[in-house]
Design a protein around this motif. Structure first.
Motif, PDB file in Angstrom:
ATOM      1  N   ALA A  56      82.826  37.916 112.278  1.00 27.80           N
ATOM      2  CA  ALA A  56      81.893  36.835 111.930  1.00 27.80           C
ATOM      3  C   ALA A  56      81.551  35.997 113.160  1.00 27.80           C
ATOM      4  CB  ALA A  56      82.488  35.969 110.826  1.00 27.80           C
ATOM      5  N   ALA A  59      79.338  37.939 115.610  1.00 27.50           N
ATOM      6  CA  ALA A  59      77.936  37.962 115.203  1.00 27.50           C
ATOM      7  C   ALA A  59      77.209  36.720 115.701  1.00 27.50           C
ATOM      8  CB  ALA A  59      77.842  38.070 113.683  1.00 27.50           C
ATOM      9  N   GLU A 112      73.744  36.238 107.431  1.00 24.94           N
ATOM     10  CA  GLU A 112      74.228  37.422 106.722  1.00 24.94           C
ATOM     11  C   GLU A 112      73.263  37.883 105.640  1.00 24.94           C
ATOM     12  OE1 GLU A 112      78.387  37.409 105.651  1.00 24.94           O
ATOM     13  OE2 GLU A 112      78.805  35.924 107.204  1.00 24.94           O
ATOM     14  N   ARG A 113      71.983  37.726 105.878  1.00 28.13           N
ATOM     15  CA  ARG A 113      70.937  38.230 104.992  1.00 28.13           C
ATOM     16  C   ARG A 113      70.307  39.431 105.683  1.00 28.13           C
ATOM     17  NH1 ARG A 113      72.525  35.747 100.718  1.00 28.13           N
ATOM     18  NH2 ARG A 113      72.174  33.512 100.693  1.00 28.13           N
ATOM     19  N   SER A 115      71.717  41.502 107.469  1.00 23.46           N
ATOM     20  CA  SER A 115      72.179  41.482 108.856  1.00 23.46           C
ATOM     21  C   SER A 115      72.459  42.876 109.396  1.00 23.46           C
ATOM     22  CB  SER A 115      73.406  40.593 109.003  1.00 23.46           C
ATOM     23  OG  SER A 115      74.473  41.087 108.241  1.00 23.46           O
ATOM     24  N   SER A 116      72.927  43.782 108.564  1.00 23.11           N
ATOM     25  CA  SER A 116      73.167  45.141 109.041  1.00 23.11           C
ATOM     26  C   SER A 116      71.850  45.803 109.439  1.00 23.11           C
ATOM     27  CB  SER A 116      73.872  45.960 107.956  1.00 23.11           C
ATOM     28  OG  SER A 116      74.117  47.261 108.410  1.00 23.11           O
ATOM     29  N   ARG A 168      79.031  45.319 109.735  1.00 22.02           N
ATOM     30  CA  ARG A 168      78.459  44.604 108.587  1.00 22.02           C
ATOM     31  C   ARG A 168      78.155  45.557 107.437  1.00 22.02           C
ATOM     32  NH1 ARG A 168      76.248  39.327 109.899  1.00 22.02           N
ATOM     33  NH2 ARG A 168      78.126  38.258 110.579  1.00 22.02           N
ATOM     34  N   GLU A 171      81.339  46.037 105.391  1.00 21.96           N
ATOM     35  CA  GLU A 171      81.955  44.876 104.741  1.00 21.96           C
ATOM     36  C   GLU A 171      81.767  44.949 103.244  1.00 21.96           C
ATOM     37  OE1 GLU A 171      80.168  41.377 106.357  1.00 21.96           O
ATOM     38  OE2 GLU A 171      81.365  41.442 108.182  1.00 21.96           O
ATOM     39  N   ARG A 173      80.994  43.545  99.663  1.00 24.73           N
ATOM     40  CA  ARG A 173      80.160  42.434  99.194  1.00 24.73           C
ATOM     41  C   ARG A 173      80.679  41.927  97.870  1.00 24.73           C
ATOM     42  NH1 ARG A 173      78.271  40.454 103.335  1.00 24.73           N
ATOM     43  NH2 ARG A 173      77.068  41.802 104.620  1.00 24.73           N
TER      44      ARG A 173
END
Length: 173
Positions: A56, A59, A112-113, A115-116, A168, A171, A173
């Protein structure tokens, strides 16, 4: 605040002039970093632990410089447009488009919208810059030392973006 309110707030602050336009790239990078720290420390978000916390913070440390580079594209569009290869049309458009894309990707990563997706597309964009702009510059101007370093810089940013996209995407969710 809804989207309309945010746009109106931005529009009222737009006439604000700094004495030096070089402030804006650092403003964009600082804003991305501050939003990332705020998002990371919100009470409503479960606090990551261990390696997830490191990812985090990584990033945020990756996105902030991308915001600065995006701001550079917006204030120095003509200079950056001169670096676009001659076979690509609309040089100034691409300089500004990349600037907006870098800032949007930085904000996407820290909030984190998507983000990947943003990190993956940024990695691809940076790798394409190396292949289409930097390597041809090194070949045509082998005596200019700074042109030899820039491909490695962008490749390291590209690798970091690929690693972030991978982390990401894995990860839960």
């Amino acid at each position: 605040m809804n989207l309309f309110g945010s746009i109106m707030l931005w529009a009222t602050a737009a006439p604000l002039r700094f004495p030096n336009p070089a402030v804006w790239p650092y403003f964009a990078g600082s804003l991305a970093g501050l939003i990332g720290v705020w998002h990371l420390n919100r009470a409503s978000v479960p606090q990551p632990q261990g390696m997830e916390r490191t990812i985090a913070w990584a990033a945020i440390f990756f996105a902030a410089p991308m915001g600065v580079f995006g701001g550079d594209h917006l204030i120095a569009g003509r200079e950056i447009a001169a670096m676009v290869p001659s076979w690509i049309p609309w040089h100034l458009f691409w300089a500004y488009f990349v600037g907006v894309a870098l800032i949007a990707a930085a904000l996407s990563i820290v909030t984190e919208r998507y983000s990947s997706l943003a990190a993956g597309l940024m990695a691809l964009m940076l790798a394409l810059f190396v292949a289409l702009i930097h390597i041809p510059n090194v070949v045509t101007h082998p005596h200019i030392r700074v042109l030899q370093v820039i491909p490695f810089r962008d490749l390291s940013f590209s690798a970091g973006a690929f690693a972030l996209a991978y982390a990401r995407a894995r990860e839960p969710r």
